[in-house]
Write an enzyme that holds these catalytic residues in place. Structure first.
Site, PDB file in Angstrom:
ATOM      1  N   THR A   1      38.213  52.870  33.086  1.00 61.72           N
ATOM      2  CA  THR A   1      39.307  53.446  33.621  1.00 61.72           C
ATOM      3  C   THR A   1      38.981  55.058  34.373  1.00 61.72           C
ATOM      4  O   THR A   1      39.809  55.161  35.321  1.00 61.72           O
ATOM      5  CB  THR A   1      40.440  53.935  32.359  1.00 61.72           C
ATOM      6  OG1 THR A   1      40.933  52.760  31.565  1.00 61.72           O
ATOM      7  CG2 THR A   1      41.663  54.667  32.936  1.00 61.72           C
TER       8      THR A   1
ATOM      9  N   SER B   1      37.893  52.553  41.675  1.00 59.23           N
ATOM     10  CA  SER B   1      38.419  53.072  42.841  1.00 59.23           C
ATOM     11  C   SER B   1      39.935  53.817  43.072  1.00 59.23           C
ATOM     12  O   SER B   1      40.432  54.311  44.019  1.00 59.23           O
ATOM     13  CB  SER B   1      38.568  51.851  43.881  1.00 59.23           C
ATOM     14  OG  SER B   1      37.112  51.255  43.875  1.00 59.23           O
TER      15      SER B   1
ATOM     16  N   ARG C   1      32.359  47.425  35.565  1.00 60.02           N
ATOM     17  CA  ARG C   1      33.389  46.550  35.249  1.00 60.02           C
ATOM     18  C   ARG C   1      33.094  45.445  34.325  1.00 60.02           C
ATOM     19  O   ARG C   1      31.930  44.863  34.328  1.00 60.02           O
ATOM     20  CB  ARG C   1      33.812  45.890  36.791  1.00 60.02           C
ATOM     21  CG  ARG C   1      34.174  46.760  37.682  1.00 60.02           C
ATOM     22  CD  ARG C   1      33.989  46.382  39.156  1.00 60.02           C
ATOM     23  NE  ARG C   1      32.577  47.120  39.436  1.00 60.02           N
ATOM     24  CZ  ARG C   1      32.278  46.695  40.742  1.00 60.02           C
ATOM     25  NH1 ARG C   1      32.867  45.914  41.525  1.00 60.02           N
ATOM     26  NH2 ARG C   1      30.967  47.339  41.190  1.00 60.02           N
TER      27      ARG C   1
ATOM     28  N   ILE D   1      39.021  42.276  31.656  1.00 55.85           N
ATOM     29  CA  ILE D   1      40.127  43.054  32.754  1.00 55.85           C
ATOM     30  C   ILE D   1      39.310  43.922  33.404  1.00 55.85           C
ATOM     31  O   ILE D   1      39.202  45.260  33.500  1.00 55.85           O
ATOM     32  CB  ILE D   1      40.933  44.108  31.639  1.00 55.85           C
ATOM     33  CG1 ILE D   1      41.577  43.092  30.514  1.00 55.85           C
ATOM     34  CG2 ILE D   1      42.277  44.462  32.637  1.00 55.85           C
ATOM     35  CD1 ILE D   1      42.327  41.920  30.831  1.00 55.85           C
ATOM     36  N   GLU D   2      38.825  43.352  34.561  1.00 57.14           N
ATOM     37  CA  GLU D   2      38.082  44.021  35.737  1.00 57.14           C
ATOM     38  C   GLU D   2      39.204  44.009  36.883  1.00 57.14           C
ATOM     39  O   GLU D   2      40.255  43.793  36.652  1.00 57.14           O
ATOM     40  CB  GLU D   2      36.680  43.080  36.341  1.00 57.14           C
ATOM     41  CG  GLU D   2      37.241  41.797  36.466  1.00 57.14           C
ATOM     42  CD  GLU D   2      36.095  41.335  36.890  1.00 57.14           C
ATOM     43  OE1 GLU D   2      34.926  41.698  37.152  1.00 57.14           O
ATOM     44  OE2 GLU D   2      35.849  39.672  36.954  1.00 57.14           O
ATOM     45  N   SER D   3      38.897  44.688  38.029  1.00 55.44           N
ATOM     46  CA  SER D   3      39.686  44.638  39.230  1.00 55.44           C
ATOM     47  C   SER D   3      40.571  43.367  39.557  1.00 55.44           C
ATOM     48  O   SER D   3      39.883  42.301  39.304  1.00 55.44           O
ATOM     49  CB  SER D   3      39.069  44.994  40.523  1.00 55.44           C
ATOM     50  OG  SER D   3      39.787  45.094  41.577  1.00 55.44           O
TER      51      SER D   3
ATOM     52  N   CYS E   1      36.943  76.791  43.015  1.00 53.24           N
ATOM     53  CA  CYS E   1      36.912  75.983  44.006  1.00 53.24           C
ATOM     54  C   CYS E   1      38.285  75.053  44.339  1.00 53.24           C
ATOM     55  O   CYS E   1      38.905  74.823  45.318  1.00 53.24           O
ATOM     56  CB  CYS E   1      35.650  74.923  43.725  1.00 53.24           C
ATOM     57  SG  CYS E   1      34.137  75.530  43.845  1.00 53.24           S
TER      58      CYS E   1
ATOM     59  N   HIS F   1      46.376  47.747  43.841  1.00 51.62           N
ATOM     60  CA  HIS F   1      46.097  46.701  44.980  1.00 51.62           C
ATOM     61  C   HIS F   1      47.279  46.003  45.307  1.00 51.62           C
ATOM     62  O   HIS F   1      48.278  45.660  44.438  1.00 51.62           O
ATOM     63  CB  HIS F   1      45.083  45.602  44.309  1.00 51.62           C
ATOM     64  CG  HIS F   1      43.825  46.195  44.143  1.00 51.62           C
ATOM     65  ND1 HIS F   1      42.960  46.420  45.291  1.00 51.62           N
ATOM     66  CD2 HIS F   1      43.010  46.764  43.351  1.00 51.62           C
ATOM     67  CE1 HIS F   1      41.679  46.956  44.874  1.00 51.62           C
ATOM     68  NE2 HIS F   1      41.607  46.964  43.520  1.00 51.62           N
TER      69      HIS F   1
END
Length: 491
Positions: free
Chosen positions: A43, A47, A314, A338-340, A407, A51
Protein backbone atom coordinates in the site's frame (compact mmCIF):
# COMPACT_ATOMS: atom_id res chain seq x y z
CA UNK A 1 -8.77 -13.31 25.38
CA UNK A 2 -10.18 -10.59 23.12
CA UNK A 3 -13.07 -11.83 21.04
CA UNK A 4 -14.56 -10.64 17.75
CA UNK A 5 -17.19 -11.45 15.20
CA UNK A 6 -14.65 -10.84 12.42
CA UNK A 7 -10.87 -10.70 12.76
CA UNK A 8 -8.89 -9.20 9.87
CA UNK A 9 -5.18 -9.95 9.53
CA UNK A 10 -3.35 -7.19 7.70
CA UNK A 11 -3.95 -3.42 7.80
CA UNK A 12 -3.01 -2.59 4.25
CA UNK A 13 -5.52 -0.87 2.01
CA UNK A 14 -7.58 -4.06 1.49
CA UNK A 15 -7.77 -4.89 5.20
CA UNK A 16 -8.57 -1.30 6.16
CA UNK A 17 -11.20 -0.95 3.42
CA UNK A 18 -12.89 -4.09 4.71
CA UNK A 19 -12.66 -2.96 8.34
CA UNK A 20 -14.25 0.34 7.46
CA UNK A 21 -17.00 -1.32 5.40
CA UNK A 22 -17.90 -3.71 8.22
CA UNK A 23 -17.75 -0.94 10.83
CA UNK A 24 -21.16 0.27 9.64
CA UNK A 25 -22.73 -2.82 11.23
CA UNK A 26 -23.27 -3.91 14.83
CA UNK A 27 -20.21 -6.14 14.86
CA UNK A 28 -17.07 -6.52 16.93
CA UNK A 29 -14.20 -6.13 14.46
CA UNK A 30 -10.51 -6.71 15.24
CA UNK A 31 -7.78 -5.57 12.85
CA UNK A 32 -4.28 -6.98 13.43
CA UNK A 33 -1.17 -5.51 11.80
CA UNK A 34 2.37 -6.84 12.10
CA UNK A 35 4.13 -3.49 11.66
CA UNK A 36 3.96 -0.26 13.67
CA UNK A 37 1.51 1.51 11.35
CA UNK A 38 -1.18 0.83 8.80
CA UNK A 39 -0.39 0.68 5.08
CA UNK A 40 3.33 -0.02 5.35
CA UNK A 41 3.58 -2.81 2.74
CA UNK A 42 2.51 -2.73 -0.90
CA UNK A 43 0.00 0.00 0.00
CA UNK A 44 2.79 2.42 0.86
CA UNK A 45 5.02 1.78 -2.13
CA UNK A 46 2.97 1.77 -5.32
CA UNK A 47 2.14 4.12 -8.15
CA UNK A 48 -0.91 5.71 -6.52
CA UNK A 49 -3.02 5.23 -9.66
CA UNK A 50 -6.77 4.68 -9.61
CA UNK A 51 -6.75 2.66 -12.81
CA UNK A 52 -9.31 3.20 -15.52
CA UNK A 53 -9.99 -0.51 -15.98
CA UNK A 54 -8.87 -1.16 -19.56
CA UNK A 55 -5.81 -3.32 -18.77
CA UNK A 56 -7.18 -6.07 -16.52
CA UNK A 57 -8.61 -8.89 -18.65
CA UNK A 58 -12.36 -8.79 -19.09
CA UNK A 59 -14.13 -11.55 -17.18
CA UNK A 60 -11.58 -11.68 -14.35
CA UNK A 61 -11.98 -10.43 -10.80
CA UNK A 62 -9.32 -7.84 -11.59
CA UNK A 63 -11.33 -6.55 -14.53
CA UNK A 64 -14.64 -6.50 -12.67
CA UNK A 65 -13.48 -5.10 -9.33
CA UNK A 66 -11.16 -2.49 -10.84
CA UNK A 67 -13.94 -0.59 -12.58
CA UNK A 68 -16.33 -1.03 -9.62
CA UNK A 69 -13.70 0.26 -7.22
CA UNK A 70 -12.73 3.14 -9.51
CA UNK A 71 -16.26 4.51 -9.42
CA UNK A 72 -16.38 4.50 -5.63
CA UNK A 73 -13.50 6.94 -5.19
CA UNK A 74 -15.38 10.21 -5.70
CA UNK A 75 -17.73 9.49 -2.79
CA UNK A 76 -14.90 8.11 -0.67
CA UNK A 77 -12.90 11.30 -1.21
CA UNK A 78 -15.92 13.40 -0.26
CA UNK A 79 -16.32 11.41 2.96
CA UNK A 80 -12.69 10.83 3.99
CA UNK A 81 -10.57 13.71 2.59
CA UNK A 82 -7.47 11.70 1.68
CA UNK A 83 -6.43 13.22 -1.65
CA UNK A 84 -7.87 12.02 -4.97
CA UNK A 85 -8.20 13.60 -8.42
CA UNK A 86 -9.40 12.32 -11.77
CA UNK A 87 -6.64 13.31 -14.15
CA UNK A 88 -7.16 10.91 -17.05
CA UNK A 89 -4.38 8.81 -18.53
CA UNK A 90 -2.59 8.14 -21.80
CA UNK A 91 -1.01 4.95 -23.09
CA UNK A 92 1.50 6.15 -25.68
CA UNK A 93 2.33 4.46 -28.97
CA UNK A 94 5.80 4.80 -30.49
CA UNK A 95 5.67 2.02 -33.12
CA UNK A 96 2.96 0.70 -35.46
CA UNK A 97 2.57 -2.46 -33.39
CA UNK A 98 1.86 -0.26 -30.35
CA UNK A 99 -1.24 1.07 -32.12
CA UNK A 100 -2.51 -2.52 -32.35
CA UNK A 101 -1.93 -2.88 -28.61
CA UNK A 102 -3.89 0.31 -27.96
CA UNK A 103 -6.82 -0.95 -29.98
CA UNK A 104 -6.80 -4.23 -28.05
CA UNK A 105 -6.71 -2.33 -24.77
CA UNK A 106 -9.64 -0.19 -25.82
CA UNK A 107 -11.72 -3.22 -26.79
CA UNK A 108 -10.88 -4.94 -23.49
CA UNK A 109 -11.72 -1.79 -21.53
CA UNK A 110 -15.07 -1.45 -23.27
CA UNK A 111 -15.88 -5.05 -22.33
CA UNK A 112 -15.07 -4.12 -18.72
CA UNK A 113 -17.46 -1.16 -18.93
CA UNK A 114 -14.90 1.66 -19.09
CA UNK A 115 -16.41 4.86 -20.45
CA UNK A 116 -14.91 7.46 -22.77
CA UNK A 117 -11.97 5.47 -24.15
CA UNK A 118 -10.58 6.98 -27.32
CA UNK A 119 -7.51 6.48 -29.50
CA UNK A 120 -6.00 9.89 -30.20
CA UNK A 121 -3.85 11.00 -33.09
CA UNK A 122 -0.34 12.28 -32.44
CA UNK A 123 -1.49 15.91 -32.66
CA UNK A 124 -4.44 15.30 -30.32
CA UNK A 125 -2.13 13.60 -27.84
CA UNK A 126 0.50 16.35 -27.90
CA UNK A 127 -2.19 18.96 -27.34
CA UNK A 128 -2.80 17.47 -23.88
CA UNK A 129 0.75 18.13 -22.69
CA UNK A 130 3.70 19.90 -24.34
CA UNK A 131 6.08 17.71 -22.33
CA UNK A 132 5.26 14.52 -24.27
CA UNK A 133 7.67 13.06 -26.83
CA UNK A 134 6.82 14.55 -30.26
CA UNK A 135 7.92 11.26 -31.87
CA UNK A 136 4.83 9.45 -30.57
CA UNK A 137 2.29 8.07 -33.05
CA UNK A 138 -0.83 8.34 -30.92
CA UNK A 139 -2.27 7.31 -27.56
CA UNK A 140 -5.19 5.67 -25.82
CA UNK A 141 -6.94 8.24 -23.64
CA UNK A 142 -8.93 7.17 -20.58
CA UNK A 143 -10.72 10.00 -18.74
CA UNK A 144 -11.69 7.75 -15.80
CA UNK A 145 -8.13 7.27 -14.51
CA UNK A 146 -7.21 9.13 -11.32
CA UNK A 147 -4.42 9.63 -8.82
CA UNK A 148 -4.49 9.10 -5.07
CA UNK A 149 -2.11 9.24 -2.14
CA UNK A 150 -2.25 5.50 -1.35
CA UNK A 151 -0.93 5.58 2.22
CA UNK A 152 -3.13 8.59 3.06
CA UNK A 153 -6.13 6.68 1.68
CA UNK A 154 -5.29 3.69 3.88
CA UNK A 155 -4.81 5.91 6.94
CA UNK A 156 -8.17 7.58 6.29
CA UNK A 157 -9.93 4.21 6.03
CA UNK A 158 -8.33 3.03 9.27
CA UNK A 159 -9.11 6.22 11.18
CA UNK A 160 -12.75 6.12 10.11
CA UNK A 161 -13.00 2.42 10.95
CA UNK A 162 -11.63 3.12 14.44
CA UNK A 163 -14.01 6.07 14.82
CA UNK A 164 -16.82 3.58 14.14
CA UNK A 165 -15.71 0.98 16.66
CA UNK A 166 -13.02 -1.19 15.03
CA UNK A 167 -10.16 -2.17 17.35
CA UNK A 168 -6.71 -1.91 15.75
CA UNK A 169 -3.69 -3.74 17.17
CA UNK A 170 -0.34 -2.67 15.69
CA UNK A 171 2.93 -4.55 16.24
CA UNK A 172 0.89 -7.76 16.25
CA UNK A 173 2.38 -10.33 13.88
CA UNK A 174 0.28 -13.49 13.85
CA UNK A 175 2.23 -16.64 14.76
CA UNK A 176 -0.52 -19.25 15.32
CA UNK A 177 -4.08 -19.90 14.17
CA UNK A 178 -6.21 -22.73 15.57
CA UNK A 179 -9.69 -23.87 14.59
CA UNK A 180 -11.84 -24.18 17.68
CA UNK A 181 -15.25 -25.62 16.92
CA UNK A 182 -17.26 -22.77 15.42
CA UNK A 183 -14.44 -20.25 15.50
CA UNK A 184 -10.71 -19.58 15.62
CA UNK A 185 -8.05 -18.69 18.11
CA UNK A 186 -5.39 -16.37 16.70
CA UNK A 187 -2.17 -15.78 18.63
CA UNK A 188 0.31 -12.93 18.43
CA UNK A 189 3.14 -13.34 20.89
CA UNK A 190 1.63 -13.73 24.35
CA UNK A 191 -1.77 -12.38 23.28
CA UNK A 192 -4.69 -14.43 22.01
CA UNK A 193 -7.81 -13.44 20.10
CA UNK A 194 -10.92 -15.42 19.21
CA UNK A 195 -13.26 -14.87 16.29
CA UNK A 196 -16.02 -16.62 14.39
CA UNK A 197 -14.57 -15.50 11.04
CA UNK A 198 -10.97 -14.76 10.07
CA UNK A 199 -10.01 -12.73 7.00
CA UNK A 200 -6.47 -13.15 5.68
CA UNK A 201 -5.50 -9.82 4.06
CA UNK A 202 -1.79 -10.08 4.79
CA UNK A 203 -0.51 -9.09 1.35
CA UNK A 204 2.91 -10.52 0.60
CA UNK A 205 2.61 -12.62 3.77
CA UNK A 206 -0.81 -14.06 2.94
CA UNK A 207 0.47 -17.53 1.99
CA UNK A 208 2.28 -17.86 5.33
CA UNK A 209 -0.83 -16.76 7.23
CA UNK A 210 -2.96 -19.22 5.27
CA UNK A 211 -0.51 -22.01 6.10
CA UNK A 212 -0.90 -21.30 9.82
CA UNK A 213 -4.60 -22.10 9.45
CA UNK A 214 -4.07 -25.10 7.18
CA UNK A 215 -5.68 -23.10 4.37
CA UNK A 216 -2.78 -22.58 1.95
CA UNK A 217 -4.15 -23.53 -1.47
CA UNK A 218 -2.17 -20.85 -3.33
CA UNK A 219 1.33 -19.40 -3.46
CA UNK A 220 2.67 -15.84 -3.62
CA UNK A 221 5.47 -14.80 -5.96
CA UNK A 222 6.83 -11.42 -4.89
CA UNK A 223 7.80 -8.97 -7.61
CA UNK A 224 9.72 -5.82 -6.78
CA UNK A 225 9.34 -2.47 -8.50
CA UNK A 226 11.69 0.48 -8.03
CA UNK A 227 10.61 4.13 -8.27
CA UNK A 228 12.06 7.62 -8.51
CA UNK A 229 10.31 10.57 -6.86
CA UNK A 230 10.92 14.12 -8.08
CA UNK A 231 10.45 17.14 -5.85
CA UNK A 232 7.15 18.86 -5.20
CA UNK A 233 6.30 21.25 -8.02
CA UNK A 234 8.00 19.16 -10.72
CA UNK A 235 4.64 18.26 -12.31
CA UNK A 236 3.80 21.95 -12.67
CA UNK A 237 7.20 22.71 -14.20
CA UNK A 238 6.43 20.26 -17.03
CA UNK A 239 2.74 21.14 -17.19
CA UNK A 240 2.01 17.43 -16.81
CA UNK A 241 -1.32 16.73 -15.13
CA UNK A 242 -2.22 13.25 -16.34
CA UNK A 243 -0.86 9.73 -16.00
CA UNK A 244 1.41 8.65 -18.85
CA UNK A 245 1.93 4.95 -19.56
CA UNK A 246 3.92 3.08 -22.16
CA UNK A 247 2.38 -0.03 -23.77
CA UNK A 248 2.04 -2.84 -21.18
CA UNK A 249 4.10 -6.00 -21.27
CA UNK A 250 3.61 -9.45 -19.75
CA UNK A 251 5.38 -8.17 -16.62
CA UNK A 252 3.07 -5.23 -16.01
CA UNK A 253 1.98 -1.81 -17.14
CA UNK A 254 5.52 -0.66 -17.83
CA UNK A 255 7.33 2.50 -16.79
CA UNK A 256 4.91 5.34 -16.08
CA UNK A 257 5.25 9.04 -15.37
CA UNK A 258 2.56 10.45 -13.12
CA UNK A 259 1.90 13.51 -11.03
CA UNK A 260 1.15 12.90 -7.37
CA UNK A 261 -1.69 14.62 -5.55
CA UNK A 262 0.95 16.88 -3.98
CA UNK A 263 2.51 17.94 -7.30
CA UNK A 264 5.58 15.70 -7.40
CA UNK A 265 6.36 13.49 -10.37
CA UNK A 266 6.65 9.75 -9.78
CA UNK A 267 8.53 7.53 -12.24
CA UNK A 268 8.56 3.72 -12.38
CA UNK A 269 8.24 0.87 -11.64
CA UNK A 270 10.32 -1.84 -13.18
CA UNK A 271 9.54 -5.50 -12.40
CA UNK A 272 12.02 -7.85 -10.69
CA UNK A 273 11.28 -11.33 -9.41
CA UNK A 274 12.59 -11.55 -5.83
CA UNK A 275 12.78 -14.32 -3.28
CA UNK A 276 11.55 -12.33 -0.29
CA UNK A 277 9.05 -9.52 0.23
CA UNK A 278 11.67 -8.00 2.54
CA UNK A 279 13.90 -7.29 -0.47
CA UNK A 280 13.21 -3.55 -0.78
CA UNK A 281 16.62 -2.40 -1.94
CA UNK A 282 17.22 0.04 -4.77
CA UNK A 283 20.26 0.35 -6.99
CA UNK A 284 21.49 3.19 -9.21
CA UNK A 285 21.84 1.01 -12.32
CA UNK A 286 18.17 -0.01 -12.27
CA UNK A 287 17.07 3.52 -11.43
CA UNK A 288 19.09 4.90 -14.34
CA UNK A 289 17.41 2.43 -16.70
CA UNK A 290 13.99 3.49 -15.36
CA UNK A 291 14.80 7.17 -15.95
CA UNK A 292 16.05 6.50 -19.48
CA UNK A 293 12.88 4.57 -20.30
CA UNK A 294 10.65 7.27 -18.78
CA UNK A 295 12.36 9.92 -20.91
CA UNK A 296 11.04 8.15 -23.99
CA UNK A 297 7.61 9.37 -22.84
CA UNK A 298 8.69 12.73 -21.37
CA UNK A 299 12.10 13.73 -22.75
CA UNK A 300 12.47 16.82 -20.55
CA UNK A 301 12.42 14.91 -17.25
CA UNK A 302 15.22 16.34 -15.12
CA UNK A 303 16.97 13.69 -12.98
CA UNK A 304 18.43 16.48 -10.84
CA UNK A 305 14.96 17.07 -9.41
CA UNK A 306 14.97 13.57 -7.91
CA UNK A 307 14.75 13.63 -4.12
CA UNK A 308 14.16 9.98 -3.28
CA UNK A 309 14.05 6.46 -4.58
CA UNK A 310 12.10 3.56 -3.11
CA UNK A 311 10.75 0.14 -3.98
CA UNK A 312 7.65 -1.91 -3.26
CA UNK A 313 6.84 -5.59 -3.57
CA UNK A 314 3.71 -6.70 -5.40
CA UNK A 315 2.19 -9.87 -3.92
CA UNK A 316 1.45 -11.69 -7.15
CA UNK A 317 -0.51 -14.92 -6.80
CA UNK A 318 -0.09 -18.16 -8.73
CA UNK A 319 -3.54 -17.96 -10.35
CA UNK A 320 -3.03 -14.78 -12.37
CA UNK A 321 -6.05 -13.16 -10.74
CA UNK A 322 -7.19 -11.93 -7.35
CA UNK A 323 -7.88 -14.71 -4.85
CA UNK A 324 -10.99 -13.71 -2.88
CA UNK A 325 -12.71 -16.75 -1.42
CA UNK A 326 -13.50 -18.90 1.55
CA UNK A 327 -10.56 -21.22 2.00
CA UNK A 328 -10.68 -25.02 2.41
CA UNK A 329 -10.98 -24.26 6.14
CA UNK A 330 -14.55 -23.17 6.79
CA UNK A 331 -15.01 -19.52 7.87
CA UNK A 332 -11.39 -18.64 7.01
CA UNK A 333 -11.22 -16.34 3.98
CA UNK A 334 -8.18 -15.65 1.82
CA UNK A 335 -7.75 -12.27 0.12
CA UNK A 336 -4.50 -12.89 -1.71
CA UNK A 337 -2.65 -12.11 -4.91
CA UNK A 338 -3.97 -8.55 -4.61
CA UNK A 339 -1.49 -6.87 -6.91
CA UNK A 340 -2.31 -4.09 -9.38
CA UNK A 341 -5.09 -2.95 -9.67
CA UNK A 342 -5.52 -3.85 -6.00
CA UNK A 343 -5.44 -0.27 -4.72
CA UNK A 344 -8.14 0.73 -7.19
CA UNK A 345 -10.20 -2.37 -6.43
CA UNK A 346 -9.91 -2.26 -2.63
CA UNK A 347 -13.30 -0.66 -1.84
CA UNK A 348 -15.04 -3.07 -4.23
CA UNK A 349 -13.15 -6.00 -2.70
CA UNK A 350 -14.54 -4.93 0.68
CA UNK A 351 -18.08 -5.05 -0.69
CA UNK A 352 -17.47 -8.47 -2.21
CA UNK A 353 -16.15 -9.89 1.07
CA UNK A 354 -19.08 -8.38 2.94
CA UNK A 355 -21.34 -10.34 0.57
CA UNK A 356 -19.42 -13.57 1.17
CA UNK A 357 -19.72 -13.14 4.93
CA UNK A 358 -23.43 -12.44 4.63
CA UNK A 359 -23.86 -15.65 2.61
CA UNK A 360 -22.11 -17.52 5.43
CA UNK A 361 -24.64 -16.25 7.93
CA UNK A 362 -22.99 -13.17 9.43
CA UNK A 363 -25.78 -10.92 10.67
CA UNK A 364 -25.37 -7.40 9.27
CA UNK A 365 -27.44 -4.96 11.32
CA UNK A 366 -26.69 -1.34 10.43
CA UNK A 367 -25.64 1.03 13.20
CA UNK A 368 -27.80 4.07 13.71
CA UNK A 369 -24.74 6.16 14.56
CA UNK A 370 -22.35 5.06 11.79
CA UNK A 371 -20.41 8.12 10.64
CA UNK A 372 -18.89 7.78 7.16
CA UNK A 373 -17.07 11.09 7.44
CA UNK A 374 -13.56 11.80 8.59
CA UNK A 375 -12.82 15.12 10.22
CA UNK A 376 -11.22 17.55 7.76
CA UNK A 377 -7.45 17.45 7.90
CA UNK A 378 -5.11 20.24 8.87
CA UNK A 379 -2.78 20.20 5.84
CA UNK A 380 0.36 21.98 4.70
CA UNK A 381 -0.49 24.89 2.42
CA UNK A 382 0.95 26.16 -0.83
CA UNK A 383 4.72 26.42 -0.66
CA UNK A 384 5.97 29.89 0.29
CA UNK A 385 9.26 31.50 -0.65
CA UNK A 386 12.50 30.25 0.97
CA UNK A 387 12.66 33.49 2.98
CA UNK A 388 9.16 32.92 4.36
CA UNK A 389 9.96 29.26 5.05
CA UNK A 390 13.04 30.25 7.08
CA UNK A 391 11.00 32.79 9.04
CA UNK A 392 8.39 30.13 9.80
CA UNK A 393 11.07 27.70 10.94
CA UNK A 394 12.52 30.35 13.30
CA UNK A 395 9.27 30.68 15.26
CA UNK A 396 9.50 29.36 18.85
CA UNK A 397 8.55 25.86 19.93
CA UNK A 398 4.85 25.76 20.78
CA UNK A 399 3.80 28.30 18.13
CA UNK A 400 1.14 26.55 15.97
CA UNK A 401 2.56 28.31 12.89
CA UNK A 402 6.15 27.23 13.52
CA UNK A 403 7.46 25.14 10.63
CA UNK A 404 8.57 21.75 11.90
CA UNK A 405 9.56 20.87 8.32
CA UNK A 406 11.13 23.67 6.30
CA UNK A 407 11.14 21.96 2.88
CA UNK A 408 7.45 21.03 2.88
CA UNK A 409 6.53 23.86 5.30
CA UNK A 410 4.69 21.64 7.76
CA UNK A 411 3.52 23.59 10.81
CA UNK A 412 3.13 22.41 14.39
CA UNK A 413 -0.65 22.64 13.97
CA UNK A 414 -0.48 20.03 11.18
CA UNK A 415 1.68 17.78 13.34
CA UNK A 416 -0.66 18.07 16.32
CA UNK A 417 -3.68 17.27 14.18
CA UNK A 418 -2.06 14.14 12.73
CA UNK A 419 -1.33 12.71 16.16
CA UNK A 420 -4.87 13.06 17.48
CA UNK A 421 -6.74 10.72 15.14
CA UNK A 422 -6.87 7.39 16.90
CA UNK A 423 -3.80 5.55 15.60
CA UNK A 424 -0.76 5.51 17.93
CA UNK A 425 2.31 6.91 16.18
CA UNK A 426 5.90 6.29 17.25
CA UNK A 427 7.99 6.50 14.06
CA UNK A 428 9.28 9.34 11.92
CA UNK A 429 7.97 7.56 8.83
CA UNK A 430 4.45 7.44 10.30
CA UNK A 431 4.59 11.19 10.93
CA UNK A 432 5.91 11.73 7.40
CA UNK A 433 3.06 9.81 5.80
CA UNK A 434 0.51 11.96 7.64
CA UNK A 435 2.11 15.39 7.50
CA UNK A 436 4.78 15.35 4.74
CA UNK A 437 7.46 16.28 7.29
CA UNK A 438 10.50 14.59 5.75
CA UNK A 439 9.09 14.45 2.21
CA UNK A 440 11.12 17.39 0.91
CA UNK A 441 14.49 17.86 -0.70
CA UNK A 442 16.54 17.36 2.48
CA UNK A 443 14.70 14.10 3.28
CA UNK A 444 14.34 14.80 6.99
CA UNK A 445 17.77 16.19 7.87
CA UNK A 446 16.20 19.39 9.18
CA UNK A 447 12.83 18.22 10.50
CA UNK A 448 13.80 14.79 11.88
CA UNK A 449 15.20 16.16 15.17
CA UNK A 450 12.20 18.51 15.50
CA UNK A 451 9.70 15.70 15.03
CA UNK A 452 11.56 13.61 17.61
CA UNK A 453 11.50 16.53 20.06
CA UNK A 454 7.78 16.92 19.61
CA UNK A 455 7.05 13.20 20.09
CA UNK A 456 9.12 13.15 23.27
CA UNK A 457 7.74 16.35 24.82
CA UNK A 458 4.13 16.16 23.70
CA UNK A 459 3.47 12.43 23.40
CA UNK A 460 5.59 11.20 26.28
CA UNK A 461 7.71 8.84 24.19
CA UNK A 462 11.26 7.90 25.08
CA UNK A 463 13.98 8.43 22.51
CA UNK A 464 14.37 4.66 22.24
CA UNK A 465 10.65 4.30 21.46
CA UNK A 466 10.89 6.38 18.28
CA UNK A 467 11.94 4.52 15.15
CA UNK A 468 13.12 5.80 11.80
CA UNK A 469 13.71 7.14 9.38
CA UNK A 470 13.63 3.98 7.29
CA UNK A 471 16.19 5.38 4.84
CA UNK A 472 19.34 7.31 5.71
CA UNK A 473 19.34 10.72 3.96
CA UNK A 474 23.07 10.39 3.35
CA UNK A 475 22.55 7.02 1.66
CA UNK A 476 19.81 8.52 -0.51
CA UNK A 477 22.13 11.33 -1.57
CA UNK A 478 24.90 8.86 -2.42
CA UNK A 479 22.57 6.77 -4.60
CA UNK A 480 21.30 9.90 -6.36
CA UNK A 481 24.87 11.00 -7.10
CA UNK A 482 25.63 7.58 -8.60
CA UNK A 483 22.43 7.76 -10.63
CA UNK A 484 23.38 11.15 -12.10
CA UNK A 485 26.86 9.91 -12.99
CA UNK A 486 25.34 6.91 -14.81
CA UNK A 487 23.15 9.34 -16.73
CA UNK A 488 26.26 11.45 -17.46
CA UNK A 489 24.91 14.42 -15.52
CA UNK A 490 27.03 16.35 -13.06
CA UNK A 491 25.57 15.93 -9.52
Amino acid sequence: MESADVLIIGAGVVGCALARQLSRYKLNILLLEASDDVGTGATRANSGIVHGGYTAKAGTLKGDLCIKGNRMYDQLEEELNFGFRRTGSLVLAFAPEDLITLNNLMQNGERNGVKGLKILSADETLSLSPALNPALLGALHCPETGIVSPYEFCIALAENAIRNGVTLHLDSPVDAISKLGSGFQVKSGNRAFSSKYVINAAGAGSAEIAALAGAANFSIHPRKGQYLLLRRGSARLLDLDLVVFQPPTEKGKGILVTPTVWGNLLIGPNAEEVQSPEDLGTDPETLAAIMRTARLSVPSLDPKLTIRMFSGVRPGGDRGDFIIEESPVEDFFNLAGIESPGLTSSPAIALMVEGLLKEKGLLLQEKEDFDPHRKALCRPGTLQSPKEASAGADRPYGDPERFVCRCEQVSESVLRDSLSRGIPIRSLDAVKRRTRAGMGACQGRFCGPRVREYLIKERGLEEADISGPSRDPGGIRNTLDQLLRLLEINP
